[in-house]
Design a protein around this motif. Structure first.
Motif, short mmCIF file in Angstrom:
data_model
loop_
_atom_site.label_atom_id
_atom_site.label_comp_id
_atom_site.label_asym_id
_atom_site.label_seq_id
_atom_site.Cartn_x
_atom_site.Cartn_y
_atom_site.Cartn_z
N TRP A 80 0.92 -1.31 -0.01
CA TRP A 80 0.01 -0.11 0.08
C TRP A 80 1.01 1.15 0.04
O TRP A 80 1.95 1.18 0.49
N ILE A 81 0.21 2.31 -0.48
CA ILE A 81 0.85 3.64 -0.39
C ILE A 81 -0.28 4.81 0.06
O ILE A 81 -1.38 4.46 -0.25
N ARG A 82 0.34 5.80 0.53
CA ARG A 82 -0.59 6.89 0.95
C ARG A 82 -0.25 8.06 0.18
O ARG A 82 0.84 8.60 0.15
N PHE A 83 -1.19 8.79 -0.44
CA PHE A 83 -1.22 10.03 -1.04
C PHE A 83 -1.83 10.95 0.03
O PHE A 83 -3.11 10.93 0.37
N SER A 84 -1.21 12.12 0.04
CA SER A 84 -1.88 13.38 0.60
C SER A 84 -2.33 14.34 -0.19
O SER A 84 -1.42 14.76 -1.22
N PHE A 85 -3.64 14.59 -0.26
CA PHE A 85 -3.96 15.46 -1.43
C PHE A 85 -4.45 16.95 -0.72
O PHE A 85 -5.51 17.65 -1.22
N ALA A 86 -3.78 17.26 0.02
CA ALA A 86 -4.05 18.52 0.92
C ALA A 86 -3.40 19.80 0.01
O ALA A 86 -3.88 21.04 0.62
N GLY A 87 -2.69 19.77 -0.99
CA GLY A 87 -2.13 20.72 -1.58
C GLY A 87 -3.17 21.28 -2.86
O GLY A 87 -4.26 21.02 -2.55
N SER A 88 -2.45 21.92 -3.61
CA SER A 88 -3.18 22.67 -4.60
C SER A 88 -4.04 21.52 -5.71
O SER A 88 -3.17 20.41 -5.82
N THR A 89 -4.85 21.75 -6.28
CA THR A 89 -5.49 20.99 -7.42
C THR A 89 -4.63 20.80 -8.54
O THR A 89 -4.35 19.63 -8.95
N GLU A 90 -3.93 21.86 -8.74
CA GLU A 90 -2.76 21.66 -10.00
C GLU A 90 -1.57 20.68 -9.63
O GLU A 90 -1.32 19.71 -10.44
N ASP A 91 -1.08 20.75 -8.49
CA ASP A 91 -0.35 19.75 -7.97
C ASP A 91 -0.89 18.38 -7.93
O ASP A 91 -0.09 17.42 -8.36
N VAL A 92 -1.90 17.96 -7.51
CA VAL A 92 -2.42 16.68 -7.35
C VAL A 92 -2.72 16.27 -8.82
O VAL A 92 -2.29 15.16 -9.14
N ALA A 93 -3.32 17.13 -9.69
CA ALA A 93 -3.52 16.68 -11.04
C ALA A 93 -2.23 16.38 -11.83
O ALA A 93 -2.15 15.33 -12.58
N GLU A 94 -1.10 17.18 -11.54
CA GLU A 94 0.06 16.81 -12.07
C GLU A 94 1.01 15.68 -11.62
O GLU A 94 1.24 14.68 -12.26
N ALA A 95 0.65 15.43 -10.33
CA ALA A 95 1.25 14.45 -9.76
C ALA A 95 0.53 13.02 -10.42
O ALA A 95 1.27 11.96 -10.53
N ALA A 96 -0.75 13.08 -10.25
CA ALA A 96 -1.45 11.65 -10.84
C ALA A 96 -1.22 11.45 -12.35
O ALA A 96 -1.15 10.42 -12.65
N ARG A 97 -1.12 12.58 -13.15
CA ARG A 97 -0.67 12.45 -14.57
C ARG A 97 0.48 11.71 -14.61
O ARG A 97 1.06 10.92 -15.39
N ARG A 98 1.84 12.30 -13.93
CA ARG A 98 2.96 11.62 -14.02
C ARG A 98 2.96 10.20 -13.45
O ARG A 98 3.61 9.09 -14.15
N LEU A 99 2.03 9.93 -12.32
CA LEU A 99 2.11 8.55 -11.72
C LEU A 99 1.39 7.50 -12.99
O LEU A 99 2.04 6.71 -13.28
N LYS A 100 0.39 8.26 -13.76
CA LYS A 100 -0.30 7.51 -14.62
C LYS A 100 0.68 7.13 -15.87
O LYS A 100 0.65 5.90 -16.44
N ASP A 101 1.47 8.07 -16.27
CA ASP A 101 2.48 7.96 -17.47
C ASP A 101 3.61 7.10 -17.14
O ASP A 101 4.09 6.27 -17.96
N TRP A 102 4.08 7.09 -15.63
CA TRP A 102 4.95 6.20 -15.15
C TRP A 102 4.82 4.78 -15.15
O TRP A 102 5.67 3.76 -15.46
N LEU A 103 3.85 4.28 -14.49
CA LEU A 103 3.30 3.07 -14.25
C LEU A 103 3.47 2.03 -15.40
O LEU A 103 4.25 0.95 -15.10
N PRO A 104 2.95 2.36 -16.63
CA PRO A 104 3.26 1.26 -17.75
C PRO A 104 4.85 1.16 -18.10
O PRO A 104 5.18 -0.07 -18.54
N ARG A 105 5.62 1.98 -17.71
CA ARG A 105 6.97 1.74 -18.21
C ARG A 105 8.02 1.49 -17.01
O ARG A 105 8.98 1.37 -16.98
N SER A 106 7.25 1.48 -15.99
CA SER A 106 8.11 1.25 -14.50
C SER A 106 8.63 -0.27 -14.37
O SER A 106 9.32 -0.56 -13.47
N ARG A 107 7.90 -1.37 -14.97
CA ARG A 107 8.60 -2.73 -15.14
C ARG A 107 8.28 -3.44 -13.66
O ARG A 107 9.27 -4.24 -13.26
N TRP A 108 7.23 -3.12 -12.78
CA TRP A 108 6.95 -3.86 -11.66
C TRP A 108 6.30 -5.27 -12.24
O TRP A 108 6.19 -5.90 -11.31
#
Length: 385
Positions: free
Chosen positions: A357-385
């Motif tokens: 499990w992991i924990r996200f804190s979403f207490a920051g700006s909506t722009e930061d949360v959106a960008e973080a989610a986008r980066r994670l979504k792009d990263w997962l397919p190429r992260s080779r887990w």
């Protein structure tokens, strides 16, 4: 003869703070970091708080205060319970503390002896068990999951043997789950009937999305209530919290506070006086947290991460990554290194199953949360887990 450290200090680290340090080091070296690792509002304290602090700095001596806090603030906190919950509180029951962290230390020392057994939910806030361990009080893990709505129940407690104490949190960290009023009343009665000291962590009250939170103080005065100005009130760095203390613990808590801290920060106490009148502004932050939560759930779901604890309050999303890895520390290290997104490994909150499990804190700006989610979504397919 060689010197040795006390074994009481050999507690596990608070991994969220370790992640924060690593993220700050990368940021200082020029990396672009998005901080979703610590539970800290992205907004500053309301302007009336800042103005009260400025006025106090210009006109007040800023010396020691009473160890229990300044009377006007204790009275304001007591009035808050009448306004918010319809519960009468005597200002004499209120103890202002140096953050909720100090409140937990005072509560555990006043209520428990070395060797006592105190139940707490797993997953749950790691400082509970680490402070208890440092004080040689036994933390008794209550494995909670979807079947129990990630919260302790009387039925789960029945399986643990004799307990001296129970810690509950609603809304909870890291899951964001809540204990409904009827269930909280049932837990409070269960503890009262069996001589179990209840400690109710209510620091995320005010940050709820489906229903308002209930206070354990509504069901009796035996419980220790802990709250804070850090979360809903956006005063994290001011290090100010409070307790409602049962009469039988009042003098012990006062003497411990005198010797440990002398008094809570005077400037923070004066500054906090107007904050209970800032609910319109503070509720607008909660609306932003709700939008951030919903955005994060949508984006992570599109990325294939579809199992979460139900985030009914607080500003965390606890996410199951066990389909990818059982090493949440390595997952968070790689995520930070390869994308600049800092999140907290679940092992911080659950030493048994938290590797998945992991924990996200979403207490920051909506722009930061959106960008973080986008980066994670792009990263997962190429992260080779």
């Amino acid at each position: 003869m060689s010197l040795r450290p006390s074994r009481r200090g050999l507690v596990p680290p608070f991994l969220a703070m370790d992640v924060l340090r690593a993220a700050n080091e990368r940021q200082a070296a020029g990396a672009e970091i998005i901080h979703l690792e610590v539970g800290q509002p992205g907004s500053s304290a309301p302007e009336p708080v800042l103005e009260a602090a400025r006025h106090a700095l210009a006109s007040e001596p800023i010396g020691y205060t009473d160890a229990l806090g300044i009377p006007p603030l204790r009275q304001a906190i007591a009035a808050h319970y009448q306004t918010q919950y319809g519960v009468l509180v005597d200002p004499a029951e209120v103890v202002v503390t140096t953050g909720s962290s100090a409140a937990f230390l005072l509560a555990f020392l006043a209520a428990f002896e070395p060797g006592d057994r105190v139940g707490l939910a797993i997953p749950g806030y790691p400082a509970y068990r680490n402070i208890l361990s440092a004080l040689e009080i036994e933390p008794v893990h209550i494995a909670v999951g979807e079947n129990a709505h990630y919260q302790p129940t009387p039925e789960l407690l029945d399986d643990l043997g004799s307990l001296d104490g129970l810690i509950v949190a609603s809304p909870a960290n890291p899951t964001g789950t809540m204990i409904g009023a009827a269930e909280l009343a049932r837990l409070t009665a269960y503890c009262r009937d069996r001589g179990i000291r209840l400690v109710s962590d209510e620091i995320y009250h005010g940050i709820t999305y489906e229903a308002a939170a209930a206070t354990a103080h509504a069901y009796g005065r035996e419980a220790v209530i802990v709250n804070s100005f850090s979360k809903y009130y956006s005063m994290t760095g001011w290090r100010l919290g409070w307790m409602l203390v049962p009469p039988d613990l009042a003098r012990s808590v006062e003497c411990l506070a005198q010797n440990f801290y002398i008094s809570p920060p005077a400037l923070s106490q004066i500054a906090a006086l107007p904050v209970f009148g800032c609910r319109v502004e503070l509720d607008s932050h909660v609306a932003r947290y709700r939008a951030n939560r919903d955005l994060l759930i949508r984006t992570l779901g599109a990325a294939g991460l579809t199992r979460f604890a139900p985030a009914e309050g607080a500003f965390y999303l606890y996410v199951d990554i066990s389909s990818l890895t059982r090493d949440s520390e390595e997952f968070c290290r790689r995520l930070l290194t390869e994308t600049g997104v800092a999140v907290t490994p679940g092992l911080d909150f659950d030493p048994i199953k938290g590797g998945g499990w992991i924990r996200f804190s979403f207490a920051g700006s909506t722009e930061d949360v959106a960008e973080a989610a986008r980066r994670l979504k792009d990263w997962l397919p190429r992260s080779r887990w």
